[in-house]
Write a protein that holds these residues in place. Structure first.
Motif, PDB file in Angstrom:
ATOM      1  N   GLY A 125      23.204  25.177  32.693  1.00 19.80           N
ATOM      2  CA  GLY A 125      22.047  25.851  33.272  1.00 19.80           C
ATOM      3  C   GLY A 125      21.039  24.958  33.964  1.00 19.80           C
ATOM      4  N   ASP A 126      21.115  23.644  33.722  1.00 13.83           N
ATOM      5  CA  ASP A 126      20.055  22.784  34.261  1.00 13.83           C
ATOM      6  C   ASP A 126      20.519  21.382  34.618  1.00 13.83           C
ATOM      7  OD1 ASP A 126      20.545  21.882  31.719  1.00 13.83           O
ATOM      8  OD2 ASP A 126      18.479  21.998  31.007  1.00 13.83           O
ATOM      9  N   PHE A 127      21.830  21.204  34.863  1.00 11.66           N
ATOM     10  CA  PHE A 127      22.318  19.838  35.083  1.00 11.66           C
ATOM     11  C   PHE A 127      21.794  19.214  36.374  1.00 11.66           C
ATOM     12  CE2 PHE A 127      25.718  22.416  37.006  1.00 11.66           C
ATOM     13  CZ  PHE A 127      25.981  21.753  38.202  1.00 11.66           C
ATOM     14  N   GLU A 128      21.507  20.046  37.379  1.00 15.75           N
ATOM     15  CA  GLU A 128      20.984  19.484  38.626  1.00 15.75           C
ATOM     16  C   GLU A 128      19.576  18.925  38.431  1.00 15.75           C
ATOM     17  OE1 GLU A 128      22.861  22.327  42.022  1.00 15.75           O
ATOM     18  OE2 GLU A 128      22.214  23.269  40.160  1.00 15.75           O
ATOM     19  N   LEU A 129      18.746  19.674  37.729  1.00 16.32           N
ATOM     20  CA  LEU A 129      17.393  19.194  37.425  1.00 16.32           C
ATOM     21  C   LEU A 129      17.463  17.929  36.586  1.00 16.32           C
ATOM     22  CD1 LEU A 129      14.302  19.475  37.313  1.00 16.32           C
ATOM     23  CD2 LEU A 129      14.601  21.005  35.350  1.00 16.32           C
ATOM     24  N   ALA A 130      18.376  17.923  35.615  1.00 14.65           N
ATOM     25  CA  ALA A 130      18.518  16.752  34.752  1.00 14.65           C
ATOM     26  C   ALA A 130      18.872  15.507  35.558  1.00 14.65           C
ATOM     27  CB  ALA A 130      19.587  17.013  33.688  1.00 14.65           C
ATOM     28  N   ILE A 131      19.792  15.669  36.508  1.00 12.43           N
ATOM     29  CA  ILE A 131      20.192  14.532  37.347  1.00 12.43           C
ATOM     30  C   ILE A 131      19.007  14.054  38.176  1.00 12.43           C
ATOM     31  CG2 ILE A 131      21.630  13.848  39.310  1.00 12.43           C
ATOM     32  CD1 ILE A 131      23.787  15.763  38.154  1.00 12.43           C
ATOM     33  N   GLU A 132      18.265  15.008  38.728  1.00 11.79           N
ATOM     34  CA  GLU A 132      17.099  14.631  39.529  1.00 11.79           C
ATOM     35  C   GLU A 132      16.074  13.871  38.693  1.00 11.79           C
ATOM     36  OE1 GLU A 132      15.451  17.937  41.719  1.00 11.79           O
ATOM     37  OE2 GLU A 132      17.450  18.738  42.113  1.00 11.79           O
ATOM     38  N   MET A 133      16.068  14.123  37.371  1.00  7.55           N
ATOM     39  CA  MET A 133      15.122  13.464  36.478  1.00  7.55           C
ATOM     40  C   MET A 133      15.725  12.257  35.776  1.00  7.55           C
ATOM     41  SD  MET A 133      12.999  16.720  34.957  1.00  7.55           S
ATOM     42  CE  MET A 133      11.748  15.641  34.228  1.00  7.55           C
ATOM     43  N   GLY A 134      16.917  11.814  36.234  1.00  7.50           N
ATOM     44  CA  GLY A 134      17.443  10.547  35.754  1.00  7.50           C
ATOM     45  C   GLY A 134      18.679  10.593  34.888  1.00  7.50           C
ATOM     46  N   SER A 135      19.226  11.784  34.632  1.00  4.53           N
ATOM     47  CA  SER A 135      20.412  11.862  33.782  1.00  4.53           C
ATOM     48  C   SER A 135      21.583  11.113  34.403  1.00  4.53           C
ATOM     49  CB  SER A 135      20.816  13.317  33.546  1.00  4.53           C
ATOM     50  OG  SER A 135      21.963  13.383  32.719  1.00  4.53           O
ATOM     51  N   THR A 136      22.353  10.442  33.554  1.00  6.05           N
ATOM     52  CA  THR A 136      23.566   9.753  33.992  1.00  6.05           C
ATOM     53  C   THR A 136      24.820  10.433  33.453  1.00  6.05           C
ATOM     54  OG1 THR A 136      23.560   8.282  32.056  1.00  6.05           O
ATOM     55  CG2 THR A 136      22.356   7.534  34.016  1.00  6.05           C
ATOM     56  N   ASN A 137      24.623  11.436  32.584  1.00  5.29           N
ATOM     57  CA  ASN A 137      25.733  12.065  31.890  1.00  5.29           C
ATOM     58  C   ASN A 137      25.382  13.531  31.661  1.00  5.29           C
ATOM     59  OD1 ASN A 137      28.238  11.262  29.922  1.00  5.29           O
ATOM     60  ND2 ASN A 137      26.986  12.798  28.895  1.00  5.29           N
ATOM     61  N   VAL A 138      26.080  14.444  32.344  1.00  6.89           N
ATOM     62  CA  VAL A 138      25.793  15.872  32.162  1.00  6.89           C
ATOM     63  C   VAL A 138      26.975  16.541  31.485  1.00  6.89           C
ATOM     64  CG1 VAL A 138      24.140  16.056  34.042  1.00  6.89           C
ATOM     65  CG2 VAL A 138      26.569  16.382  34.532  1.00  6.89           C
ATOM     66  N   ARG A 139      26.678  17.506  30.623  1.00  9.05           N
ATOM     67  CA  ARG A 139      27.692  18.176  29.810  1.00  9.05           C
ATOM     68  C   ARG A 139      27.824  19.622  30.305  1.00  9.05           C
ATOM     69  NH1 ARG A 139      23.697  15.983  26.805  1.00  9.05           N
ATOM     70  NH2 ARG A 139      23.060  18.033  26.026  1.00  9.05           N
ATOM     71  N   VAL A 140      28.856  19.881  31.072  1.00  2.01           N
ATOM     72  CA  VAL A 140      28.987  21.168  31.756  1.00  2.01           C
ATOM     73  C   VAL A 140      30.200  21.921  31.220  1.00  2.01           C
ATOM     74  CG1 VAL A 140      29.164  22.320  33.984  1.00  2.01           C
ATOM     75  CG2 VAL A 140      27.939  20.134  33.811  1.00  2.01           C
ATOM     76  N   GLY A 141      29.963  23.100  30.651  1.00  2.00           N
ATOM     77  CA  GLY A 141      31.045  23.878  30.074  1.00  2.00           C
ATOM     78  C   GLY A 141      31.334  25.156  30.828  1.00  2.00           C
ATOM     79  N   SER A 142      30.510  26.190  30.606  1.00  2.00           N
ATOM     80  CA  SER A 142      30.818  27.520  31.143  1.00  2.00           C
ATOM     81  C   SER A 142      30.846  27.566  32.664  1.00  2.00           C
ATOM     82  CB  SER A 142      29.799  28.539  30.614  1.00  2.00           C
ATOM     83  OG  SER A 142      28.477  28.175  30.969  1.00  2.00           O
ATOM     84  N   THR A 143      30.097  26.702  33.338  1.00  2.00           N
ATOM     85  CA  THR A 143      30.103  26.708  34.798  1.00  2.00           C
ATOM     86  C   THR A 143      31.458  26.261  35.349  1.00  2.00           C
ATOM     87  OG1 THR A 143      27.736  26.256  34.807  1.00  2.00           O
ATOM     88  CG2 THR A 143      28.899  25.868  36.855  1.00  2.00           C
ATOM     89  N   ILE A 144      32.182  25.479  34.567  1.00  2.00           N
ATOM     90  CA  ILE A 144      33.540  25.072  34.957  1.00  2.00           C
ATOM     91  C   ILE A 144      34.583  26.027  34.395  1.00  2.00           C
ATOM     92  CG2 ILE A 144      35.324  23.290  34.718  1.00  2.00           C
ATOM     93  CD1 ILE A 144      33.069  21.202  34.621  1.00  2.00           C
ATOM     94  N   PHE A 145      34.486  26.300  33.093  1.00  2.00           N
ATOM     95  CA  PHE A 145      35.548  27.019  32.398  1.00  2.00           C
ATOM     96  C   PHE A 145      35.323  28.527  32.288  1.00  2.00           C
ATOM     97  CE2 PHE A 145      35.837  22.688  30.607  1.00  2.00           C
ATOM     98  CZ  PHE A 145      37.183  22.432  30.811  1.00  2.00           C
ATOM     99  N   GLY A 146      34.128  29.002  32.593  1.00  2.00           N
ATOM    100  CA  GLY A 146      33.821  30.404  32.356  1.00  2.00           C
ATOM    101  C   GLY A 146      33.255  30.590  30.954  1.00  2.00           C
ATOM    102  N   PRO A 147      32.888  31.820  30.596  1.00  2.00           N
ATOM    103  CA  PRO A 147      32.277  32.084  29.281  1.00  2.00           C
ATOM    104  C   PRO A 147      33.175  31.611  28.146  1.00  2.00           C
ATOM    105  CG  PRO A 147      32.113  34.010  30.696  1.00  2.00           C
ATOM    106  CD  PRO A 147      33.024  33.049  31.395  1.00  2.00           C
ATOM    107  N   ARG A 148      32.537  31.171  27.068  1.00  2.00           N
ATOM    108  CA  ARG A 148      33.307  30.747  25.906  1.00  2.00           C
ATOM    109  C   ARG A 148      34.015  31.940  25.281  1.00  2.00           C
ATOM    110  NH1 ARG A 148      28.386  26.875  23.971  1.00  2.00           N
ATOM    111  NH2 ARG A 148      28.993  25.034  25.164  1.00  2.00           N
ATOM    112  N   GLU A 149      35.142  31.653  24.642  1.00  2.00           N
ATOM    113  CA  GLU A 149      35.986  32.716  24.087  1.00  2.00           C
ATOM    114  C   GLU A 149      36.035  32.589  22.572  1.00  2.00           C
ATOM    115  OE1 GLU A 149      39.628  32.007  26.103  1.00  2.00           O
ATOM    116  OE2 GLU A 149      38.763  32.281  28.105  1.00  2.00           O
ATOM    117  N   TYR A 150      35.122  33.264  21.891  1.00  2.00           N
ATOM    118  CA  TYR A 150      35.098  33.212  20.445  1.00  2.00           C
ATOM    119  C   TYR A 150      36.017  34.297  19.862  1.00  2.00           C
ATOM    120  CZ  TYR A 150      31.052  30.183  20.992  1.00  2.00           C
ATOM    121  OH  TYR A 150      30.219  29.149  21.337  1.00  2.00           O
TER     122      TYR A 150
END
Length: 245
Positions: free
Chosen positions: A214-239
């Motif tokens: 939900g916020d990896f772009e903002l995080a990168i703009e604020m200095g993040s070097t490592n973003v953890r992206v799940g549902s945006t790549i894989f779709g909703p989690r399947e419990y």
């Protein structure tokens, strides 16, 4: 077969979209996209779906649960870089390290006890030093794991003294609703400044793992070097669905 091909194409397209957005955010922050690591968080996803992301060229995956990463790791090629990003209990340290020989990093060290346990386990199995991040509770929520900001430097110094661990930086989860996430990111950046002063290292040698789907772009703009992206790549989690009694 056709459905699988469509799913594979969709996941590959989603990965490409994320990497494009990472590149654009990195450029806005004045850095190269190659300096930003994308951890594809595959929690609840079957190995077949991870394989589609692997076949699309991605190599860095993250899991939240020891049982899941231990089950999946042997089913994927050895060049996968696995990150453990969930809360790690002491009794799960040995199974994690023995079950995932290609474990690259544990992002969630939040007290001396778990650091010591990891250090001993790494020594006992004779693997190379394990990269770790110190998890910081930047939001102050009781439901979140992580050490409180005032105690970060003390914990980092302890981790840095352990021969079998390689301190690489700091990690935070931030607020679930993202309303005050920028403040969380600022807090983590401030913690990094304090840590680097004490260790006498430049800030670009201390990673910041912050930002999720939900916020990896903002995080990168604020200095993040490592973003953890799940549902945006894989779709909703399947419990698993709960069965009625």
């Amino acid at each position: 077969m056709a459905a699988s091909a469509v799913d594979g194409a969709a996941v590959a397209a989603a990965l490409r979209s994320v990497l494009t957005r990472v590149k654009q955010a990195a450029e806005r922050s004045g850095r190269e996209a190659e300096r930003i690591r994308v951890v594809a968080v595959s929690k609840t996803k079957p190995v077949s779906v991870l394989r589609q992301v692997y076949d699309a060229g991605h190599r860095c995956f993250g899991e939240n649960y020891v049982q899941e990463i231990v089950e999946k790791a042997p089913q994927l090629p050895e060049d996968v870089e696995w990150h453990f990003i969930g809360n790690l209990q002491s009794n799960k340290v040995k199974p994690l390290l023995t079950g995932v020989p290609n474990l690259t990093m544990v992002e969630t060290v939040d007290d001396e006890k778990i650091a010591n346990r990891l250090d001993r386990a790494v020594a006992s199995i004779g693997r190379t030093p394990l990269k770790v991040l110190v998890q910081v509770n930047t939001s102050g929520e009781e439901s979140k794991f992580g050490i409180d900001p005032p105690h970060v430097v003390e914990l980092v110094k302890h981790v840095n003294s352990l021969a079998n661990l390689q301190f690489c930086g700091l990690m935070t989860i931030g607020m679930a609703d993202y309303t005050s996430t920028p403040e969380n990111f600022k807090t983590l950046a401030n913690c990094r400044s304090d840590v680097c002063k004490v260790l006498g290292i430049p800030e670009d040698q201390c990673e910041l793992s912050m930002g999720m789907s939900g916020d990896f772009e903002l995080a990168i703009e604020m200095g993040s070097t490592n973003v953890r992206v799940g549902s945006t790549i894989f779709g909703p989690r399947e419990y698993p669905k709960k069965k009625d009694n």
